[in-house]
Design an enzyme around this catalytic site. Structure first.
Site, PDB file in Angstrom:
ATOM      1  N   SER A 147     -15.214  22.966  -1.396  1.00 37.11           N
ATOM      2  CA  SER A 147     -16.314  23.760  -1.308  1.00 37.11           C
ATOM      3  C   SER A 147     -16.251  25.256  -0.970  1.00 37.11           C
ATOM      4  O   SER A 147     -17.498  25.708  -1.147  1.00 37.11           O
ATOM      5  CB  SER A 147     -17.347  22.987  -0.503  1.00 37.11           C
ATOM      6  OG  SER A 147     -17.784  21.677  -1.091  1.00 37.11           O
ATOM      7  N   LYS A 172     -17.778  27.509  -3.582  1.00 34.06           N
ATOM      8  CA  LYS A 172     -19.142  27.766  -3.401  1.00 34.06           C
ATOM      9  C   LYS A 172     -19.417  29.216  -3.255  1.00 34.06           C
ATOM     10  O   LYS A 172     -20.563  29.648  -3.535  1.00 34.06           O
ATOM     11  CB  LYS A 172     -19.992  26.913  -2.615  1.00 34.06           C
ATOM     12  CG  LYS A 172     -20.115  25.419  -3.440  1.00 34.06           C
ATOM     13  CD  LYS A 172     -20.690  24.573  -2.291  1.00 34.06           C
ATOM     14  CE  LYS A 172     -20.637  22.974  -2.748  1.00 34.06           C
ATOM     15  NZ  LYS A 172     -20.633  21.891  -1.835  1.00 34.06           N
ATOM     16  N   SER A 229     -23.577  22.691   2.308  1.00 35.18           N
ATOM     17  CA  SER A 229     -22.727  22.578   1.274  1.00 35.18           C
ATOM     18  C   SER A 229     -22.955  21.456   0.360  1.00 35.18           C
ATOM     19  O   SER A 229     -22.157  20.495  -0.192  1.00 35.18           O
ATOM     20  CB  SER A 229     -21.181  21.916   1.986  1.00 35.18           C
ATOM     21  OG  SER A 229     -20.185  22.166   1.140  1.00 35.18           O
ATOM     22  N   LYS A 251     -17.752  29.861   4.864  1.00 40.32           N
ATOM     23  CA  LYS A 251     -18.056  28.497   4.168  1.00 40.32           C
ATOM     24  C   LYS A 251     -17.084  27.675   4.506  1.00 40.32           C
ATOM     25  O   LYS A 251     -15.662  28.163   4.638  1.00 40.32           O
ATOM     26  CB  LYS A 251     -17.966  28.817   2.687  1.00 40.32           C
ATOM     27  CG  LYS A 251     -18.319  27.625   1.973  1.00 40.32           C
ATOM     28  CD  LYS A 251     -19.583  27.288   2.106  1.00 40.32           C
ATOM     29  CE  LYS A 251     -20.013  25.809   1.223  1.00 40.32           C
ATOM     30  NZ  LYS A 251     -19.440  24.761   2.095  1.00 40.32           N
TER      31      LYS A 251
END
Length: 406
Positions: A89, A92, A144, A245
């Site tokens: 993720s 992202k 997320s 992140k």
């Protein structure tokens, strides 16, 4: 005896079930309750460092990692940082970049069945409900949410496929040669990858956007019918952490991109393929500490700083001042600072007329003969060429001086 065997069999079954359940957690933060992932994060030793203690590069339990200076992109630590890997993720980050640069944050986005049915980490979107693009981006970056990522992609790109193309086009624009996207969420798909170095450079670019920087520094917020809590443990564990992140898939392992700022010095770390949240937090802390401990930003050069003179042939002045084109502020270790050497290379003579801003040389900064920074050098003023009248005045000046000597 039979009862003991039965108990052993039940215990063995439970162990096998637990192992299989853990192996099923393919999505980033897939097994989670509110803001927790699938395991508790122990508090790491997060005392502030002294800012300039010498230490050796740490050994960390991450498959690959890097630390860069957010301002210049200079690499301060790396471990297998240029190998292509699954990135889960942390994908992202690029999803957010493309959405922020191409979407309207106040747009109402209607959630599709496709977005609502995605598996893995979600913010539990329902088909047909509406949220703003801003809210979906918070759901994507804090919690997320894979469902939020798909809803964003469909809205901004028209289709997920077109949005992924926009992601790859942006990667090319940023010069990322070892990055390829197949999805906006990062679930494991063949051919979806990046490297620690390129993830760090991507993040460096993203953090220049104040909306992105604000989102990834947020620990918790409320959007329509939902309270969101960040999955990024470093925001609570590490002094100065202000992003960015998390990520987790079976192929990528535990991943984390962190930004941290102390006394105006911002750095970005990336760790990929860690075995647990604790290991990724410990690894991130170790390399961030190393960078803060061993490097300090130094101002080596100021834009328009005067560096000397260049001779002018047939000009109204015999020389012209020259200045640096760029400012250079670079993180250096104590050892590098002691070995720093400056080389200024200028043209011997330039012909008049001389215009302001003409490049006439360069200034380079080297450590052990290795170039670490460079700036062009330009003229700082105009020097017109001499006309016949100027030469005539020069002759008169010489004649009067000789006359006085008599």
């Amino acid at each position: 005896m039979k009862r003991s065997i039965k108990r052993i069999l039940i215990l063995l079954f439970c162990c096998i079930f637990a192992i299989n359940l853990n192996g099923m957690a393919y999505g980033d933060e897939f097994v989670e309750d509110e803001f927790n992932e699938d395991e508790f994060v122990l508090e790491v030793d997060a005392k502030p460092v002294d800012g300039h203690a010498e230490s050796k590069p740490p050994k960390i339990e991450a498959g690959a990692a890097i630390v860069i200076d957010a301002d210049t992109g200079r690499v301060l630590y790396e471990k297998d940082a240029y190998s292509r890997r699954a990135i889960a993720s942390t994908t992202k980050i690029m999803t957010a970049i493309v959405a922020l640069e191409n979407g309207n944050l106040n747009d109402k986005v209607k959630v599709s069945k496709k977005a609502a049915s995605i598996w893995g980490s979600t913010i539990k979107l329902k088909a047909g409900e509406e949220l703003t693009l801003r809210e979906l981006l918070y759901g994507m970056m804090l919690k997320s949410g894979n469902d939020a990522a798909l809803a964003v992609a469909e809205h901004v790109g028209g289709t997920v496929e077109n949005f992924v193309k926009m992601m790859n086009d942006k990667a090319k624009e940023l010069g990322l040669k070892d990055t390829a996207f197949k999805t906006p969420h990062g679930l494991d798909v063949e051919g979806h990858y990046s490297t620690p170095y390129e993830l760090a450079m991507m993040t460096r670019y993203a953090l220049r956007n104040p909306i992105f920087a604000e989102m990834v520094a947020t620990k918790s917020t409320t959007i329509t019918n939902r309270s969101l809590y960040t999955t990024n443990e470093m925001l609570s564990l590490y002094p100065g952490a202000d992003g960015v992140k998390t990520g987790y898939t079976g192929k990528a392992g535990r991943c984390l991109v962190t930004s941290a700022t102390r006394d105006g010095f911002k750095i970005i770390s990336v760790v990929l393929n860690c075995a647990s949240r604790n290991k990724r937090a410990e690894s991130s802390k170790a390399i961030l500490d190393y960078a803060f401990n061993n490097y300090r930003p130094y101002e080596l050069l100021r834009a328009n700083q005067e560096l000397g003179q260049v001779s002018v042939y047939k000009g109204k002045k015999s020389s012209v001042s020259v200045v640096a084109v760029e400012s250079i502020k670079l993180p250096l270790s104590k050892e590098e600072k002691a070995k720093l050497r400056t080389e200024l290379t200028l043209e011997d003579t330039i012909n008049a007329p001389v215009y302001k801003g003409v490049e006439v040389g360069k200034i380079e900064f080297l450590v052990d003969g290795k170039l670490i920074a460079r700036s062009a050098v330009k003229t700082a003023e105009v020097v017109p060429d001499k006309k016949y009248g100027d030469y005539f005045r020069d002759v008169l000046d010489i004649w009067f001086k000789l006359a006085r000597l008599r």
